[in-house]
Scaffold this motif. Structure first.
Motif, PDB file in Angstrom:
ATOM      1  N   UNK A 275      85.645   6.601  96.789  1.00  0.00           N
ATOM      2  CA  UNK A 275      85.863   8.045  96.757  1.00  0.00           C
ATOM      3  C   UNK A 275      86.383   8.467  98.131  1.00  0.00           C
ATOM      4  N   UNK A 276      87.332   9.393  98.165  1.00  0.00           N
ATOM      5  CA  UNK A 276      87.937   9.819  99.435  1.00  0.00           C
ATOM      6  C   UNK A 276      87.433  11.169  99.923  1.00  0.00           C
ATOM      7  N   UNK A 277      87.072  12.046  99.002  1.00  0.00           N
ATOM      8  CA  UNK A 277      86.645  13.387  99.376  1.00  0.00           C
ATOM      9  C   UNK A 277      85.652  13.875  98.333  1.00  0.00           C
TER      10      UNK A 277
ATOM     11  N   UNK B 265      88.847  -4.537  85.238  1.00  0.00           N
ATOM     12  CA  UNK B 265      88.716  -4.266  86.674  1.00  0.00           C
ATOM     13  C   UNK B 265      89.099  -2.814  86.970  1.00  0.00           C
ATOM     14  N   UNK B 266      90.118  -2.306  86.283  1.00  0.00           N
ATOM     15  CA  UNK B 266      90.510  -0.912  86.483  1.00  0.00           C
ATOM     16  C   UNK B 266      89.388   0.055  86.155  1.00  0.00           C
ATOM     17  N   UNK B 267      88.685  -0.165  85.029  1.00  0.00           N
ATOM     18  CA  UNK B 267      87.532   0.679  84.680  1.00  0.00           C
ATOM     19  C   UNK B 267      86.432   0.555  85.740  1.00  0.00           C
ATOM     20  N   UNK B 268      86.187  -0.660  86.175  1.00  0.00           N
ATOM     21  CA  UNK B 268      85.179  -0.924  87.201  1.00  0.00           C
ATOM     22  C   UNK B 268      85.502  -0.145  88.479  1.00  0.00           C
ATOM     23  N   UNK B 269      86.752  -0.262  88.942  1.00  0.00           N
ATOM     24  CA  UNK B 269      87.137   0.401  90.189  1.00  0.00           C
ATOM     25  C   UNK B 269      87.134   1.921  90.042  1.00  0.00           C
ATOM     26  N   UNK B 270      87.497   2.433  88.874  1.00  0.00           N
ATOM     27  CA  UNK B 270      87.443   3.881  88.661  1.00  0.00           C
ATOM     28  C   UNK B 270      86.007   4.379  88.800  1.00  0.00           C
ATOM     29  N   UNK B 271      85.047   3.600  88.351  1.00  0.00           N
ATOM     30  CA  UNK B 271      83.645   3.985  88.487  1.00  0.00           C
ATOM     31  C   UNK B 271      83.244   4.053  89.957  1.00  0.00           C
ATOM     32  N   UNK B 272      83.742   3.136  90.778  1.00  0.00           N
ATOM     33  CA  UNK B 272      83.501   3.244  92.225  1.00  0.00           C
ATOM     34  C   UNK B 272      84.142   4.513  92.772  1.00  0.00           C
ATOM     35  N   UNK B 273      85.386   4.790  92.384  1.00  0.00           N
ATOM     36  CA  UNK B 273      86.075   5.983  92.871  1.00  0.00           C
ATOM     37  C   UNK B 273      85.337   7.258  92.471  1.00  0.00           C
ATOM     38  N   UNK B 274      84.680   7.223  91.312  1.00  0.00           N
ATOM     39  CA  UNK B 274      83.919   8.380  90.839  1.00  0.00           C
ATOM     40  C   UNK B 274      82.549   8.509  91.505  1.00  0.00           C
ATOM     41  N   UNK B 275      82.165   7.552  92.351  1.00  0.00           N
ATOM     42  CA  UNK B 275      80.945   7.723  93.134  1.00  0.00           C
ATOM     43  C   UNK B 275      79.882   6.666  93.018  1.00  0.00           C
TER      44      UNK B 275
END
Length: 168
Positions: free
Chosen positions: A33-35, A71-81
């Motif tokens: 997550x960036x912000x 992997x895309x779903x996995x990484x999106x979950x990281x991006x979501x927090x």
């Protein structure tokens, strides 16, 4: 630009090589997550980078495509927090206030047959795990403790969760 004003979350995708010790990494993707939104701490912008070296076989390999999609779903979950750097900002879903559980409950260290291990004991994780595993006394779900700073505490312990998509 008219659609951006009413959006809840933006994600930035890139495809840049990922290096480890100066060499191409076998890592498929990374994310964070960036912000965050000031009044509730939720991520508002996320970043996902896919390693283009891992995409060379995709056009002719359905299994590889499915693996990268996962992997895309996995990484999106990281991006979501779902990342250890945000655990202190998690909110109580009933009140939207900072979580009222005791400090550290997201990474409580519990005694296990393998020694002390960090676990997540938030009310929702505990309730889901108890129902999923059929164990009314389960206190939480273990976090991964191996794999370095990008994996530790930001993934479920694979020994406990098996092939769950957020396993480390």
């Amino acid at each position: 630009a008219s659609g951006l004003a009413s959006s809840d979350f933006w994600v930035i995708f890139t495809a840049r090589p990922i290096f480890a010790n100066g060499q191409d990494s076998q890592t498929v993707a990374t994310a964070l997550p960036c912000d965050t939104v000031p009044n509730n701490g939720r991520p508002s912008i996320g970043y996902i980078n896919f390693n283009p070296q891992q995409f060379q076989e995709l056009p002719n390999n359905e299994a590889k495509f499915q693996a990268v999609l996962r992997v895309g779903f996995h990484e999106m979950t990281h991006a979501l927090g779902f990342t250890s750097s945000l655990y202190d900002d998690y909110r109580d879903s009933r009140t939207n206030n900072l979580a009222v559980w005791p400090p550290g409950i997201v990474t409580v260290t519990r005694s296990t047959p393998w020694g002390p291990r960090p676990v997540c004991e938030t009310p929702r994780v505990q309730a889901f795990a108890r129902q999923h595993y059929g164990c009314a006394t389960l206190t939480g779900v273990g976090f991964e403790t191996e794999g370095g700073p990008g994996t530790e505490l930001s993934h479920w312990k694979q020994r406990q969760t098996g092939e769950e998509y957020m396993g480390g």
